[in-house]
Design an enzyme around this catalytic site. Structure first.
Site, PDB file in Angstrom:
ATOM      1  N   GLY A  24       0.784  -1.237   0.000  1.00  0.00           N
ATOM      2  CA  GLY A  24       0.000   0.000   0.000  1.00  0.00           C
ATOM      3  C   GLY A  24       0.807   1.274   0.000  1.00  0.00           C
TER       4      GLY A  24
ATOM      5  CG  ASN B 118       2.177   3.136  -5.735  1.00  0.00           C
ATOM      6  OD1 ASN B 118       2.650   4.141  -6.239  1.00  0.00           O
ATOM      7  ND2 ASN B 118       2.726   1.932  -5.846  1.00  0.00           N
TER       8      ASN B 118
ATOM      9  CG  MET C  53      -0.666  -7.749  -6.548  1.00  0.00           C
ATOM     10  SD  MET C  53       0.135  -6.632  -7.750  1.00  0.00           S
ATOM     11  CE  MET C  53       1.524  -7.658  -8.231  1.00  0.00           C
ATOM     12  NE  ARG C  54      -7.297 -12.110  -5.743  1.00  0.00           N
ATOM     13  CZ  ARG C  54      -6.946 -13.381  -5.604  1.00  0.00           C
ATOM     14  NH1 ARG C  54      -6.986 -14.198  -6.638  1.00  0.00           N
ATOM     15  NH2 ARG C  54      -6.560 -13.838  -4.434  1.00  0.00           N
TER      16      ARG C  54
ATOM     17  CG  ASN D 168      -3.242  -0.911 -12.892  1.00  0.00           C
ATOM     18  OD1 ASN D 168      -3.157  -1.246 -11.709  1.00  0.00           O
ATOM     19  ND2 ASN D 168      -2.509  -1.489 -13.844  1.00  0.00           N
TER      20      ASN D 168
ATOM     21  CG  HIS E 232       2.247  -2.210 -15.280  1.00  0.00           C
ATOM     22  ND1 HIS E 232       1.899  -3.459 -14.794  1.00  0.00           N
ATOM     23  CD2 HIS E 232       3.275  -2.408 -16.139  1.00  0.00           C
ATOM     24  CE1 HIS E 232       2.693  -4.366 -15.350  1.00  0.00           C
ATOM     25  NE2 HIS E 232       3.527  -3.756 -16.163  1.00  0.00           N
TER      26      HIS E 232
ATOM     27  CG  ASP F 236      -8.341  -1.287 -22.039  1.00  0.00           C
ATOM     28  OD1 ASP F 236      -7.742  -2.168 -21.376  1.00  0.00           O
ATOM     29  OD2 ASP F 236      -7.923  -0.879 -23.140  1.00  0.00           O
TER      30      ASP F 236
ATOM     31  N   GLY G 134      -8.507  -5.099 -21.380  1.00  0.00           N
ATOM     32  CA  GLY G 134      -7.258  -5.856 -21.477  1.00  0.00           C
ATOM     33  C   GLY G 134      -6.464  -5.810 -20.178  1.00  0.00           C
TER      34      GLY G 134
HETATM   35  C1  GAR Z   1       3.799  -1.401  -7.211  1.00  0.00           C
HETATM   36  O1  GAR Z   1       5.110  -1.496  -7.698  1.00  0.00           O
HETATM   37  C2  GAR Z   1       2.808  -1.450  -8.349  1.00  0.00           C
HETATM   38  O2  GAR Z   1       3.233  -0.761  -9.481  1.00  0.00           O
HETATM   39  C3  GAR Z   1       2.733  -2.934  -8.604  1.00  0.00           C
HETATM   40  O3  GAR Z   1       2.723  -3.515  -7.326  1.00  0.00           O
HETATM   41  C4  GAR Z   1       3.438  -2.668  -6.423  1.00  0.00           C
HETATM   42  C5  GAR Z   1       2.532  -2.349  -5.247  1.00  0.00           C
HETATM   43  O4  GAR Z   1       3.245  -1.654  -4.258  1.00  0.00           O
HETATM   44  N1  GAR Z   1       1.560  -3.293  -9.325  1.00  0.00           N
HETATM   45  C6  GAR Z   1       1.523  -4.305 -10.187  1.00  0.00           C
HETATM   46  O5  GAR Z   1       2.481  -5.010 -10.423  1.00  0.00           O
HETATM   47  C7  GAR Z   1       0.170  -4.512 -10.858  1.00  0.00           C
HETATM   48  N2  GAR Z   1       0.220  -5.675 -11.682  1.00  0.00           N
HETATM   49  P1  GAR Z   1       2.459  -0.897  -3.109  1.00  0.00           P
HETATM   50  O6  GAR Z   1       1.465  -1.916  -2.512  1.00  0.00           O
HETATM   51  O7  GAR Z   1       3.498  -0.515  -2.125  1.00  0.00           O
HETATM   52  O8  GAR Z   1       1.756   0.284  -3.710  1.00  0.00           O
END
Ligand code: GAR
Length: 200
Positions: free
Chosen positions: A12, A14, A90-91, A107, A109, A141, A143
């Site tokens: 968490g 971000n 992560m899903r 989102n 990435h 979207d 995808g």
């Molecule tokens: C972040 O690096 C985010 O970009 C990535 O997971 C991490 C979450 O960190 N997201 C993905 O890989 C999405 N497929 P956080 O929980 O500290 O924000």
């Protein structure tokens, strides 16, 4: 003032970066909820510390993916958010949720899309041997990691980087990119034409 909510599966950081930007008065928004699929997500503690209601919708407690998605959609609707932020969720979201939140779900990435979509983006980048990578905030979207791009920030990939070193360098930029994208959305400054997002 927009109502924003988050979907997160883990640490968490971000989520926290956006909460901090709201608290600093940088984003005209109020955070109205966190929804998580992981009862052990550290994001839940962050929500509690900020006085934000957290809802756990645990995948394993549902008999099917369809039932889980219904539970998740109900929890998301319950937030009555103008914007849903996927911050380390992560899903892969089902079509019904993507459709319902179309144009108001973003989102983050950890790669420069369209390179290295999907899981372990930082590891994919190291293994591919690219010399720059970064992060992308995009509208969601149907995808996986394919929606219109709102903000990207880049970092060098250094010769001795492993997955963790690169992930740490990218994360610093994520914590700038995500609050910026949320701010632009909340200020109604994003104009979407097909794939292209213009900032007014
Ligand atoms: C972040 O690096 C985010 O970009 C990535 O997971 C991490 C979450 O960190 N997201 C993905 O890989 C999405 N497929 P956080 O929980 O500290 O924000």
């Amino acid at each position: 003032t927009k109502r924003i909510a988050f979907l997160a599966s883990g640490r968490g950081s971000n989520f926290q970066a956006v909460l901090d930007a709201i608290a600093a008065g940088e984003i005209p928004a109020v955070c109205v909820g966190l929804v998580t699929d992981n009862p052990r997500a550290h994001a839940i503690e962050r929500a509690k510390d900020a006085g934000i209601p957290a809802t756990v919708v645990e995948y394993a407690r549902f008999p099917s993916k369809a039932a889980y998605e219904e539970g998740l959609l109900a929890a998301m609707r319950n937030c009555r958010a103008d914007l849903f932020v996927l911050a380390g969720y992560m899903r892969i979201l089902g079509a019904a949720i993507v459709h319902e939140f179309s144009g108001r779900m973003i989102n983050i990435h950890p790669a420069l899309l369209p390179a290295f979509a999907g899981l372990h983006a930082q590891r994919q980048a190291v293994e591919y041997g690219v010399k720059v990578s970064g992060c992308t905030v995009h509208l969601v979207d149907e995808g996986t990691d394919t929606g219109p791009i709102v903000v990207q920030r880049c970092v060098p990939v250094l010769p001795d980087d492993d997955e963790t070193a690169l992930a740490d360098r990218i994360l610093v930029e994520e914590h700038k990119a995500l609050p910026l994208a949320v701010k632009l959305f909340c200020e109604d400054r994003l104009e979407v034409t097909g794939r292209r997002v213009r900032v007014r």
